[in-house]
Enzyme design. Structure first.
Site, short mmCIF file in Angstrom:
data_model
loop_
_atom_site.label_atom_id
_atom_site.label_comp_id
_atom_site.label_asym_id
_atom_site.label_seq_id
_atom_site.Cartn_x
_atom_site.Cartn_y
_atom_site.Cartn_z
N GLY A 191 -1.77 -7.79 -3.67
CA GLY A 191 -2.37 -6.27 -2.32
C GLY A 191 -3.22 -5.25 -3.74
O GLY A 191 -4.47 -4.88 -3.26
N HIS A 243 0.47 -9.57 -11.40
CA HIS A 243 0.52 -9.58 -9.51
C HIS A 243 0.91 -8.20 -9.34
O HIS A 243 2.18 -8.19 -9.35
CB HIS A 243 1.48 -10.98 -9.16
CG HIS A 243 2.17 -10.95 -7.71
ND1 HIS A 243 1.79 -12.79 -7.25
CD2 HIS A 243 2.23 -9.83 -7.25
CE1 HIS A 243 2.11 -11.71 -5.70
NE2 HIS A 243 2.85 -10.61 -6.07
N ARG A 289 11.15 0.00 -6.75
CA ARG A 289 12.11 -0.66 -7.47
C ARG A 289 12.16 0.00 -8.93
O ARG A 289 10.88 -0.01 -9.55
CB ARG A 289 11.66 -2.82 -7.83
CG ARG A 289 12.66 -2.90 -6.65
CD ARG A 289 12.29 -4.50 -7.34
NE ARG A 289 12.31 -5.54 -6.23
CZ ARG A 289 11.66 -5.93 -5.91
NH1 ARG A 289 10.65 -6.44 -6.67
NH2 ARG A 289 11.77 -6.86 -4.49
N HIS A 332 7.97 -14.59 -8.82
CA HIS A 332 6.26 -14.69 -7.53
C HIS A 332 6.00 -16.02 -8.48
O HIS A 332 4.50 -15.62 -8.69
CB HIS A 332 5.38 -13.78 -8.22
CG HIS A 332 5.95 -11.42 -7.80
ND1 HIS A 332 5.74 -10.81 -8.43
CD2 HIS A 332 6.38 -11.79 -6.42
CE1 HIS A 332 5.88 -9.89 -7.60
NE2 HIS A 332 6.24 -10.12 -6.09
N ARG A 348 9.61 -21.29 0.61
CA ARG A 348 9.68 -20.62 -0.39
C ARG A 348 11.38 -20.17 -0.20
O ARG A 348 11.52 -20.12 0.38
CB ARG A 348 8.95 -18.95 0.56
CG ARG A 348 9.46 -18.76 -0.75
CD ARG A 348 8.36 -17.11 -0.65
NE ARG A 348 8.13 -16.69 -1.35
CZ ARG A 348 7.48 -14.98 -2.01
NH1 ARG A 348 7.39 -15.10 -0.38
NH2 ARG A 348 7.40 -14.86 -2.63
N ASN A 389 9.28 -19.37 5.16
CA ASN A 389 9.72 -18.39 4.13
C ASN A 389 10.74 -17.72 5.15
O ASN A 389 10.38 -16.07 5.84
CB ASN A 389 8.57 -17.29 3.91
CG ASN A 389 9.31 -16.39 3.28
OD1 ASN A 389 10.06 -16.40 2.77
ND2 ASN A 389 8.38 -15.45 2.76
N GLU A 434 0.29 -17.58 -1.82
CA GLU A 434 1.83 -17.90 -1.29
C GLU A 434 1.99 -19.50 -0.45
O GLU A 434 1.94 -20.25 -1.14
CB GLU A 434 2.41 -17.25 -1.73
CG GLU A 434 2.55 -16.11 -3.14
CD GLU A 434 3.23 -15.15 -3.07
OE1 GLU A 434 2.94 -14.33 -2.37
OE2 GLU A 434 4.24 -15.28 -3.71
N ASN A 446 3.54 -4.88 -3.00
CA ASN A 446 4.71 -4.39 -3.51
C ASN A 446 5.79 -4.37 -4.23
O ASN A 446 6.36 -3.42 -4.83
CB ASN A 446 5.35 -4.57 -1.58
CG ASN A 446 5.66 -3.64 -1.17
OD1 ASN A 446 5.37 -2.21 -1.04
ND2 ASN A 446 4.93 -3.85 0.36
N GLY A 447 5.79 -5.79 -4.29
CA GLY A 447 6.79 -5.86 -5.70
C GLY A 447 5.78 -6.20 -6.76
O GLY A 447 4.97 -7.08 -6.14
N GLY A 502 -4.13 -5.29 -6.20
CA GLY A 502 -4.58 -6.19 -7.64
C GLY A 502 -6.17 -6.56 -7.17
O GLY A 502 -6.71 -6.44 -7.65
N PHE A 530 0.59 2.32 -2.48
CA PHE A 530 -0.65 2.77 -3.32
C PHE A 530 -1.67 3.60 -2.84
O PHE A 530 -2.79 4.49 -3.16
CB PHE A 530 -1.30 1.82 -4.23
CG PHE A 530 0.24 1.83 -5.55
CD1 PHE A 530 1.06 1.13 -5.20
CD2 PHE A 530 -0.42 2.73 -6.62
CE1 PHE A 530 2.29 0.92 -6.33
CE2 PHE A 530 0.65 1.87 -8.11
CZ PHE A 530 1.50 1.40 -7.21
N ARG A 531 -2.12 3.00 -1.70
CA ARG A 531 -3.20 3.72 -0.72
C ARG A 531 -2.89 5.07 -0.57
O ARG A 531 -3.52 5.89 -0.31
CB ARG A 531 -3.33 2.89 0.84
CG ARG A 531 -4.19 2.10 0.65
CD ARG A 531 -4.55 0.59 2.03
NE ARG A 531 -3.13 0.22 2.18
CZ ARG A 531 -3.06 -0.55 2.59
NH1 ARG A 531 -3.51 -0.84 3.26
NH2 ARG A 531 -1.77 -1.47 3.29
P1 ADP Z 1 3.80 -8.06 -0.99
O1 ADP Z 1 4.06 -7.48 -2.06
O2 ADP Z 1 4.67 -7.04 -0.16
O3 ADP Z 1 3.09 -8.85 -0.47
P2 ADP Z 1 0.92 -6.80 -1.42
O4 ADP Z 1 1.09 -7.80 -2.08
O5 ADP Z 1 0.66 -6.68 -0.28
O6 ADP Z 1 2.57 -6.52 -0.76
O7 ADP Z 1 0.61 -5.39 -1.53
C1 ADP Z 1 0.84 -4.61 -1.00
C2 ADP Z 1 0.20 -2.84 -1.82
O8 ADP Z 1 -0.82 -3.11 -1.30
C3 ADP Z 1 -0.13 -2.21 -1.17
O9 ADP Z 1 1.01 -0.50 -2.44
C4 ADP Z 1 -1.39 -1.31 -0.76
O10 ADP Z 1 -1.87 0.57 -0.47
C5 ADP Z 1 -2.13 -2.64 -1.37
N1 ADP Z 1 -3.05 -2.73 -0.49
C6 ADP Z 1 -3.57 -3.84 0.18
N2 ADP Z 1 -3.93 -3.50 0.56
C7 ADP Z 1 -5.49 -3.12 0.39
C8 ADP Z 1 -6.18 -3.04 0.53
N3 ADP Z 1 -7.20 -3.14 1.47
N4 ADP Z 1 -6.72 -1.48 -0.29
C9 ADP Z 1 -6.03 -1.01 -0.66
N5 ADP Z 1 -4.64 -1.59 -1.12
C10 ADP Z 1 -4.32 -1.92 -0.66
#
Ligand code: ADP
Length: 400
Positions: free
Chosen positions: A333, A210, A243, A182, A93, A10, A385, A213-214, A335, A286-287
């Site tokens: 992440g 999905h 975004r 995605h 990718r 990637n 992915e 982050n995105g 979901g 989101f955390r």
């Molecule tokens: P990307 O789109 O960069 O691949 P991810 O799929 O890793 O992003 O998602 C990132 C988001 O997922 C962040 O907002 C984060 O808060 C959330 N996240 C990732 N891991 C956890 C976890 N173990 N517990 C709660 N939230 C998480």
């Protein structure tokens, strides 16, 4: 899968992420990241079962990066294969395949030309993805390269889903239409959901959320994507980490006039300073937002509500678009990991038969979190992915 070793790449503008898979065991033999390519260069390489190796390595370009990766994979303590010849193929990718690619392809001169043609649609990513392919072709001569497009899975959308209500000539002249992104994740997760549900794909209507982050949502009917929330670019759809997602297009001129900024700055604001970061002013993660909300921060709560509300609207509209719904799937992440958010999303959707079991929702690793009396399943399926790219690459090079 047969017993092949597939390298998944990637490539970003100044980075290159990689994973080496043994496709028979699905094992990741090594993974890593080259960063700051063309600046100074940093590499992190993790062979399976061993400590990570981290070093500053001068990398002028992606060619240097791939040579560094090959050296780490084949020599010394960091080695995971005896020689380069053990690698059977490389899967890349590629962000944007435009309308040229509806599936993954083995790279040849025509494919390279077509990826170049899609650069105006993916100006930030496609040049980097292409550089990664060319660097591998040079450093790994004779090893087949496969391009896996983020847009390909969505190419089955009907015209009514992909056409924007703009002068038709823009579609014809510039390819302005919905493409969606995605795709590798939506394809992988929807196929897993179909396997899990154990019915023929033709009988199933699925919505894949999905959320990372995105974030993007797709409607998958009969195993094919029929609509998705991202558009010409990944900016459309849900509000995301940074975004904006869907907004009234007239807002752009209004803000640009008031703030005296140009379209480039405006687009940068829409991509990097908006979404839940924009609303909350706190974080795109989101955390952080949940932690702030728990401490009474109203803007963090507003950002979360806006994200959740938007997901609910997409679920409702895609169920209507497909004329029914069998399963809602959460992945990526947020979901996969955020049970509170999943619960909030489905909370008002009971009237559609979408109900979750609060206990199952809290237990990590549970796939089916539906309540007993739900008529629509709610599933949590981890996306992968890189593995999906390895699997597609294997399928193509082994002629399956
Ligand atoms: P990307 O789109 O960069 O691949 P991810 O799929 O890793 O992003 O998602 C990132 C988001 O997922 C962040 O907002 C984060 O808060 C959330 N996240 C990732 N891991 C956890 C976890 N173990 N517990 C709660 N939230 C998480």
């Amino acid at each position: 899968m047969s017993n092949l070793k597939i390298l998944v790449i990637n490539a970003g503008s100044s980075s290159l992420k990689y994973q080496l898979f043994n496709t028979e065991t699905s094992e990741v033999l090594a993974k890593g990241l080259c960063e700051r390519i063309g600046i100074d260069g940093k590499v992190k390489h993790t062979p399976a079962g061993k400590d990570s190796y981290e070093a500053d390595v001068n990398m002028e370009n992606h060619g240097d990066a791939i040579k560094t990766v090959i050296k780490l994979m084949t020599t010394g303590d960091t080695a995971v294969v005896g020689s380069l010849e053990e690698i059977d193929a490389v899967g890349h990718r590629v962000l944007h395949g435009g309308a040229e690619f509806s599936k993954s392809v083995i790279v040849n001169d025509d494919v390279i030309a077509a990826i170049k043609k899609c650069i105006p649609l993916g100006p930030l990513h496609n040049p980097a993805n292409l550089t990664g392919i060319l660097a591998c072709e040079e450093a790994m001569h004779g090893i087949p390269q496969v391009a896996v497009f983020d847009t390909a899975f969505h190419q089955t959308m009907p015209q009514k889903a992909y056409l924007y209500a703009l002068p038709y000539e823009y579609y014809k002249k510039y390819g302005v239409r919905r493409y969606g992104f995605h795709g590798t994740s939506h394809m992988y997760v929807s196929q897993k959901a179909i396997e899990f549900l154990g019915k023929p794909a033709e009988e199933l209507k699925i919505i894949v959320c999905h959320l990372g982050n995105g974030s993007s949502i797709s409607a998958v009917s009969g195993g094919k994507c029929v609509d998705t929330s991202m558009g010409l670019t990944p900016l459309e759809g849900l509000p995301m980490g940074t975004r904006s997602g869907n907004i009234d297009p007239a807002i752009l001129e209004y803000i640009m006039d008031n703030e005296n900024i140009d379209i480039h700055e405006m687009t940068n604001i829409l991509n990097k300073k908006s979404g839940v970061l924009g609303i909350s002013g706190i974080s795109s993660d989101f955390r952080d937002l949940y932690a702030a909300k728990d401490q009474g921060n109203e803007r963090a709560a507003a950002a979360l509500e806006s994200f959740i509300y938007s997901i609910q609207k997409f679920i409702g509209s895609y169920a209507a678009a497909m004329g029914g719904l069998d399963a809602v799937v959460f992945t990526a992440g947020i979901g996969e990991n955020n049970a509170a958010l999943r619960a909030s999303v489905v909370e008002p959707l009971g009237f559609m038969g979408i109900k979750i079991d609060p206990k199952k929702n809290e237990v990590r690793g549970t796939i089916d979190i539906s309540a007993e009396d739900a008529t629509v399943k709610t599933l949590v399926i981890p996306t992968d992915e890189e593995f999906a790219i390895a699997r597609d690459t294997e399928r193509l090079v082994s002629g399956k």
